[in-house]
Design an enzyme around this catalytic site. Sequence first.
Site, short mmCIF file in Angstrom:
data_model
loop_
_atom_site.label_atom_id
_atom_site.label_comp_id
_atom_site.label_asym_id
_atom_site.label_seq_id
_atom_site.Cartn_x
_atom_site.Cartn_y
_atom_site.Cartn_z
CG HIS A 1 -2.12 -0.92 1.04
ND1 HIS A 1 -3.42 -0.49 1.11
CD2 HIS A 1 -2.18 -2.25 0.80
CE1 HIS A 1 -4.24 -1.50 0.91
NE2 HIS A 1 -3.51 -2.60 0.72
N GLY B 1 6.20 6.67 -3.95
CA GLY B 1 6.48 5.24 -4.03
C GLY B 1 6.85 4.65 -2.68
CG ASP C 1 7.39 7.82 0.12
OD1 ASP C 1 6.52 7.00 0.49
OD2 ASP C 1 7.11 8.95 -0.34
#
Length: 360
Positions: A74, A88, A90
């Site tokens: 997710h 992304g 991160d």
Amino acid sequence: MAFARLSAIIGLALTASQFANAALTKRVTCATGQVTANAACCALFPVVDLLQDQLFDGAECGEEAHSALRLSFHDAIGFSIHGGKGGGADGSILAFNSTENLFHANGGIEDITDGQFPVFQQTTLSAGDFVHLAAAVGTANCPGAPRLEFMFGRPPPVAPAPDLTVPEPTDSVTAILARFADAGFSPQEAVALLSSHTIAAADVIDTAIPGTPFDSTAGTFDTQVFLEVLLKGKLFPGANVSHPGEVLSPLAGEMRLQSDFVISQDSRTACFWQAMINNQNLMTSQFRAAMAKLQVLGQNRAKLIDCSDVVPVPKPFAGPIKFPASFSRADVQIACPQIPFPNIATVAGPAPTVAPIPGS
């Protein structure tokens, strides 16, 4: 003389190559006693121990391990190769959990972030490194799983991902594949990533029965989910009432996601799905490759350090898989006649009722 000079040159080249190989394979012993390929990775071994102790109940393949893998997906899928859909892999889903937890597709995610955030605060890792290390470690607790790659050094996230980046169980195959393609994944890679459902469960599709597994062997990372999604459905779990996002399941206590079933039947993905059945090596190799790609979305891989050797080695799969008791080849809804269906034995006895995955 020319031959002697050539021999000397070759000898020097071989010696240089041997030194280079030795340098490449040089190992570092950390202060904690573990050995790794890069000294920077030494800082991660205490974090792995912390995760196992405080998050994964002493290295169990339980709800938190499954949830950590879900959280990594997710988080990372909030990305587009065309830009404009987040950073992304991160860790924004953890760092900005008060925002991303509100997204409809992230239903139930707050239980995961609430559990992980206090552990994260005990480390010096960026949110991205923490989320994706936790996923790799938690997955390694499940027998049969591949040893996932872990790249170290993600910078802190700068903003939450936007809404509507996570595919939902009610989405069409076309919509799901389009979202994966927008993030850089092929249909085959999308199916590979769905291997994660072998250890997954639903908490919010039917809130009366949290922890409802997607296959009958949720504590093992195997291809059972690819088999059981193809079996003829008979009932819904719980009170036998339909909810958005599910279709009839073959087994009592098991939930079959609508998205899994339609992907298993669609001509663009059916053969990729069927090929996974009873092919543990294919599933684990494709899942590992797809996860390696997923977990660095939006990151500059060249600036990250490969610390995969801090990830525990999973126990092997004791297989092969089997049809659940009372089921056989006659119950399979084949959508890919182009490839042979594997020969699979059936468990003896009456049809089982699949137990829910307990919370910690």
